[in-house]
Write an enzyme that holds these catalytic residues in place. Structure first.
Site, mmCIF file in Angstrom:
data_model
loop_
_atom_site.group_PDB
_atom_site.id
_atom_site.type_symbol
_atom_site.label_atom_id
_atom_site.label_comp_id
_atom_site.label_asym_id
_atom_site.label_seq_id
_atom_site.Cartn_x
_atom_site.Cartn_y
_atom_site.Cartn_z
ATOM 1 N N TYR A 144 62.309 -10.389 4.309
ATOM 2 C CA TYR A 144 63.598 -9.701 4.490
ATOM 3 C C TYR A 144 64.315 -10.321 5.676
ATOM 4 O O TYR A 144 63.707 -10.577 6.721
ATOM 5 C CB TYR A 144 63.359 -8.213 4.762
ATOM 6 C CG TYR A 144 64.627 -7.426 5.034
ATOM 7 C CD1 TYR A 144 65.570 -7.231 4.022
ATOM 8 C CD2 TYR A 144 64.883 -6.888 6.293
ATOM 9 C CE1 TYR A 144 66.730 -6.512 4.267
ATOM 10 C CE2 TYR A 144 66.048 -6.163 6.539
ATOM 11 C CZ TYR A 144 66.974 -5.983 5.521
ATOM 12 O OH TYR A 144 68.123 -5.266 5.761
ATOM 13 N N ASP A 239 62.740 -16.593 11.264
ATOM 14 C CA ASP A 239 63.310 -15.274 11.505
ATOM 15 C C ASP A 239 62.215 -14.433 12.164
ATOM 16 O O ASP A 239 61.320 -13.917 11.494
ATOM 17 C CB ASP A 239 63.778 -14.651 10.189
ATOM 18 C CG ASP A 239 64.372 -13.262 10.401
ATOM 19 O OD1 ASP A 239 64.375 -12.778 11.553
ATOM 20 O OD2 ASP A 239 64.832 -12.659 9.412
ATOM 21 N N LYS A 267 65.167 -6.466 17.075
ATOM 22 C CA LYS A 267 64.218 -5.364 17.327
ATOM 23 C C LYS A 267 63.733 -5.292 18.782
ATOM 24 O O LYS A 267 64.389 -4.698 19.612
ATOM 25 C CB LYS A 267 63.063 -5.445 16.320
ATOM 26 C CG LYS A 267 63.588 -5.224 14.885
ATOM 27 C CD LYS A 267 62.520 -4.952 13.859
ATOM 28 C CE LYS A 267 63.128 -4.504 12.552
ATOM 29 N NZ LYS A 267 63.348 -5.572 11.581
#
Ligand SMILES: *Cc1c(COP(=O)(O)O)cnc(C)c1O
Length: 428
Positions: A144, A239, A267
């Protein structure tokens, strides 16, 4: 367990927001039932509006390495607030964060701060396309990368075919520039490069895929990706929005010593506040406006309160090196649960890496790709999830999401968790 107030708020929320939420997984669709409305949090615990307490292993989906309301972060944020909370101008606070990152992580020479992982990834891909003058990108099935159009795609019908939209509202035109490859599969990737090598701007991967289970990749596979990129003059993007600062300060790049051309963090970077970044080699990052032709901007980018939270968190990590302790805690959880399952003859395993763990069912092998996740995952996890929730344990509300451990999860708390787990597992 009394959840009357959560129920009432959920009914009201559904009237004013789609599904009553602002990010889909929060709605509990993956596990059923009523999502708990959280009123406050402290350390390893969440408290809902009905005054129930839960041990939290979701931790805002990863950012809270030191648990909720880490005191040092809280104080720094209060102080930052007292100066002002948005200037829309250059300021010294984000500079300190960027200098720290470029100093500690030598594969990153320049960075641009943004407010979400989605933005970071979308912008990194724009840079890769600009740098190579090519259109196509390769992503992996089960990774994702946020919800920008070119990444909300699924594999086409055959290998190495153009992808199709995986969300309504994404055009086939956008999807066709993305190729979706299976994880853990050197041969397929070679084939794609053989067919499209000269058109591939970049390969993007979560070097530790953790958004569709925890699909730990073999290092040789990551090496192979890097090699194919080099041979074809394509760029490699890691990522690390979820793995960055979580598995090691320098994320999987530090762990594997495989260095990408561009990297994205999010995050943990903001310590629970919205901060993300993309960065990499100077030549690549200088393609970004106002120096270069790649446009990217953000009204509230590098928010001074948010970057302060991030900076304090990263400095605390560097000072305390919490990784060995976190890993030990996670190993203990995994070992206990795996032994328990074996004793009780229940087909359940914990896959784990650093302070991240994932509970799987009905598979004897290590699961490394999306297609290897058994069909029973959703249903079995939902049962276990609710048995734990009833006992005051909050896992991420989906069998395809991972759990996280923080330094606030003391040995006593972990023992209590494992005790509750022993009680809950009988529902399987
Ligand atoms: C969470 C995540 C994103 C998206 O970040 P948002 O801040 O939710 O936009 C992108 N990539 C990875 C690997 C993630 O884990």
């Amino acid at each position: 367990m009394e959840i009357k107030k959560s129920q009432e708020l959920f009914e009201r929320a559904k009237k004013v927001s789609p599904g009553g939420v602002h990010s889909p997984v929060r709605a509990f669709r993956g596990v059923g039932g009523v999502p708990r409305f959280i009123e406050k949090a402290e350390g390893a615990y969440l408290y809902d509006v009905d005054q129930n307490r839960y041990m939290d292993f979701c931790l805002s989906w990863g950012p809270l390495l030191f648990g909720h309301r880490d005191k040092e972060t809280e104080e720094a944020v209060k102080e930052a607030l007292s100066r002002g909370w948005s200037y829309g101008a250059t300021e010294p606070y984000s500079l300190e964060l960027c200098e720290l990152i470029t100093e500690k992580l030598p594969w990153i020479e320049k960075v641009r701060l943004v407010s979400s992982g989605t933005e970071a990834v979308m912008s990194a891909i724009r840079v890769a396309r600009a740098a190579t003058g090519r259109n196509k990108i390769i992503k992996f099935e089960g990774c994702y990368h946020g919800h920008s159009d070119s990444l909300l795609v699924k594999a086409g019908s055959g290998l190495a075919e153009a992808a199709s939209p995986d969300s309504a509202g994404v055009t086939p035109g956008t999807a066709k520039d993305t190729i979706v490859a299976p994880l853990n599969d050197e041969k397929s990737l070679e084939e794609i490069f053989t067919n499209f090598g000269k058109e591939i701007a970049c390969v993007i991967i979560e070097p530790l895929p953790a958004n569709n289970g925890l699909l730990i990749q073999r290092e040789e596979f990551l090496e192979k990706i890097k090699e194919l990129c080099r041979q074809n003059n394509s760029l490699l993007i890691f990522d690390e929005v979820i793995s960055g600062f979580r598995v090691a300060f320098g994320g999987m790049a530090e762990k594997t010593k495989i260095y990408p051309d561009l990297v994205t963090y999010g995050k943990l970077l903001g310590g629970g506040f919205p901060v993300a970044l993309y960065g990499g080699k100077k030549e690549l990052m200088d393609l970004v406006a106002p120096v270069g032709p790649v446009y990217q901007a953000g009204t509230l980018s590098a928010n001074p309160v948010a970057v302060t939270a991030g900076l304090v968190t990263l400095k605390k990590i560097l000072r305390e090196n919490p990784y060995p302790i976190l890993e030990e805690k996670t190993n203990k959880i995994a070992k206990f649960i795996n032994n328990l399952a074996q004793e009780k003859n229940i087909s359940l395993q914990v896959q784990h890496y650093a302070s991240i763990f994932w509970i799987t069912f009905d598979s004897k092998e290590i699961i490394r790709s999306q297609k290897d996740i058994p069909a029973t995952q959703k249903e079995k996890f939902a049962k276990l999830f609710h048995a734990l929730l009833e006992r005051g344990v909050y896992l991420a509300p989906s069998g395809f999401e991972v759990s996280f451990v923080s330094t606030a999860h003391s040995d006593t708390i972990i023992e209590e968790f494992l005790h509750k787990f022993s009680e809950a597992i009988v529902v399987l």
